[in-house]
Design a protein around this motif. Sequence first.
Motif, PDB file in Angstrom:
ATOM      1  N   TYR A  60      93.804 -13.341 -14.862  1.00  0.00           N
ATOM      2  CA  TYR A  60      92.756 -12.635 -14.121  1.00  0.00           C
ATOM      3  C   TYR A  60      92.709 -11.166 -14.509  1.00  0.00           C
ATOM      4  N   ALA A  61      93.893 -10.559 -14.648  1.00  0.00           N
ATOM      5  CA  ALA A  61      93.936  -9.135 -14.975  1.00  0.00           C
ATOM      6  C   ALA A  61      93.711  -8.888 -16.464  1.00  0.00           C
ATOM      7  N   GLY A  62      94.001  -9.892 -17.281  1.00  0.00           N
ATOM      8  CA  GLY A  62      93.838  -9.733 -18.714  1.00  0.00           C
ATOM      9  C   GLY A  62      94.883  -8.842 -19.348  1.00  0.00           C
ATOM     10  N   SER A  63      96.030  -8.691 -18.714  1.00  0.00           N
ATOM     11  CA  SER A  63      97.080  -7.855 -19.293  1.00  0.00           C
ATOM     12  C   SER A  63      98.427  -8.254 -18.733  1.00  0.00           C
ATOM     13  N   LEU A  64      99.458  -8.024 -19.557  1.00  0.00           N
ATOM     14  CA  LEU A  64     100.811  -8.293 -19.098  1.00  0.00           C
ATOM     15  C   LEU A  64     101.480  -7.031 -18.587  1.00  0.00           C
ATOM     16  N   ALA A  99      91.248 -19.274 -15.264  1.00  0.00           N
ATOM     17  CA  ALA A  99      90.844 -19.144 -16.664  1.00  0.00           C
ATOM     18  C   ALA A  99      89.357 -19.450 -16.807  1.00  0.00           C
ATOM     19  N   GLY A 100      88.878 -20.491 -16.114  1.00  0.00           N
ATOM     20  CA  GLY A 100      87.458 -20.821 -16.164  1.00  0.00           C
ATOM     21  C   GLY A 100      86.607 -19.686 -15.624  1.00  0.00           C
ATOM     22  N   PHE A 101      87.037 -19.109 -14.520  1.00  0.00           N
ATOM     23  CA  PHE A 101      86.324 -17.996 -13.904  1.00  0.00           C
ATOM     24  C   PHE A 101      86.211 -16.819 -14.869  1.00  0.00           C
ATOM     25  N   VAL A 102      87.333 -16.498 -15.504  1.00  0.00           N
ATOM     26  CA  VAL A 102      87.353 -15.373 -16.448  1.00  0.00           C
ATOM     27  C   VAL A 102      86.476 -15.674 -17.651  1.00  0.00           C
ATOM     28  N   LEU A 103      86.541 -16.922 -18.114  1.00  0.00           N
ATOM     29  CA  LEU A 103      85.747 -17.315 -19.283  1.00  0.00           C
ATOM     30  C   LEU A 103      84.257 -17.192 -18.977  1.00  0.00           C
TER      31      LEU A 103
END
Lengths: 280, 410
Positions: free
Chosen positions: B173-177, B337-341
Amino acid sequence: MELLAQAAEGAGGANLAEVVLFWVFSVLAVGAAIAVITLRNIVHGALMLVLNLLAIAGLYLTLESSFLGIVQVLVYAGAIMVLFLFVIMLLGVDNDDLLKETRVATRFAAALGGALLVAALLFAFVGTYTSPSSLCGQGTGVVAGAGEVLCVGLAEAYGPDDRSGVAFLGLRLFTRFVWPFQLAALLLTVATIGAVILARRRDLEPEDLDVGVADPDALPPSDAELLRADADAPGEAGTDVPGEEPARLGASPLAGSDPTERGERPTGHDRPSDADRGEG
Amino acid sequence: MDQPLWVPIFQTLVVFVYFLLVTAVLIWAERRVVARMQHRVGPNRVGPFGALQTLVDGAKMFFKEDPTPGMVNNPVYTIAPLVGVIAGFLSIAVIPLGFDVTLFGETFPLVVADLNVGVLWILAMGSIHVYSVFLAGWSSNSPYPLLGGIRSSAQMVSYEIAQGLAVASVVVYAGSLRISDIIAGQQTSTLIEGMPGWYAIPLFPAFLVFVIGMVAEAGRPPFDLAEAEGELVGGFHTEYSGMRFGMFMLAEFMNVVTMSAIVVTLFLGGPNGPTFGLPDAIAWVLPILWFSLKMIGFIFFFILLRGALPRYRYDRLMSLGWKVLIPIALVWVLVTAGFVLLAEEGIATTVRLVLAGAAGLLVLALLVTAGPARLAGASDRPKRAPIPTPAPDRAPASRHVERDREEVAP
């Protein structure tokens, strides 16, 4: 040495800390690897393997691959080795397993396998990664694998939005290296199915129930299993006779230690574990 | 980079002392709160309200004799408690207490190291912590610690998977580690204007899984099967005493604090909070305050759990982890993941919300039907004995089996 010098140069000048860390981690990794196969106590050996994996994670970190380094700790040291140790302790290791392999055929096969492995590694790495042509300065082209590629720094290869290289790694894994990736997945699946089949046990019929446990349902399988081993243990754990080590109670911490070490135990405590239990 | 040397030292010291103090207060608070729940008074002799009790206990442990039982496997026996404490302290290195602080002309964040892979660092240290309990159990060379060690390692490894999957949805969701990116992503909500964008709301199932998982991971009641006093004497630390036992205790309480800090950071916005338009000279205190308040809330939650709930049964604990938490966390990773995509494809927010809502209902349905049914199936259904048949070619492993055979034979 040439490679090392090149690596240091690529990092923007000879970085002393990097070189020092490289040597520290390398010596640690090799030393631990040797200890894995020389230590007699199998749990000590497994712990040395953990140390080896951690040292390799350190090497990844010095190569600025923080993602790979942490994943190495997380997956190998944290998950796989814990399962290794878990199995060793649960199943236990008889002292017979720790004896030297004496059959000539087996030793020959082991030597052959080792030699083949070393040969395969040397074949893959020598030349490809060690010859002067594999050295590559910033921005110059080099022939590797499919064709000529341009040498760029890690930051450039990762791209601006990807500081840890996770996106880079993920893209490569699911595009260029998808075939080996899928093969590895298949291998793991086969291994898992095999393990399940091997580990599957037939349940006892209801009339065969062990009445020794008051309510078998109250215990999970692993505990019931352990209870069996446990029934032996309190008597044996306290005895000081070397021949009667609690070998069946998992892998005994003393299993595999040499007899002299065992002889040095303080003789004042005849039943150390009992005495301690009284205290607690 | 070109900071003077005192900056990193100061950062490290502040974080270290902060978490150590919180741990000390926790130990006292737990005894007081649990005492209150049980109509007792609790420690009230040393200092105001007994607040210095932890110090006195620590001093006692330091001066207590620390005998080493003769049967233990010594290098491992000594190292085990150290591993736990070290892993506990290392995992707090990536958690920011607050935002940038300006002191003596230097501006720096209140975190030891903001790693690129900070989230994974936390998980990795958690998995190293397993070794402490595990090796302590084994090296004691005594049945109860061994049972405790094996139980706890199985428990921790199982719940690590659930926790890791819960964290994975945060990362997706955040797109970062990186922890600071995750905190920045929670500053304002993208869905509702003017609300804090805590990930606990869009990722609620993952949040739930993480909270349950962190109690199991910290080995706290009701999931403290590793040291169940009623059945295992003291579990993995039965043979330890003095400061080495103290280190296990410290690691356990440290774990409570660390886990609370992590859940606050990942799901509740960490140090984010209103600043009320205060001048910068004072406003830097507020994030630390918000962070502390949220964290103390979770610590209190841990204490209440201990006071209120009886210990869970071990097989139910494992089936809860494997059959309920892991599937939920896994499904929610996919939904996230679907939501982000879809967001990357440029689909409107409302459509995404509808889809996510549908997916959420699906998971709820899964939770309501499959989850408890399976859990109940694991315990209530009359089941065959889970006791395995001994391998036919092996000598009977113990008296139990021998008796078993005698009874079967006639």
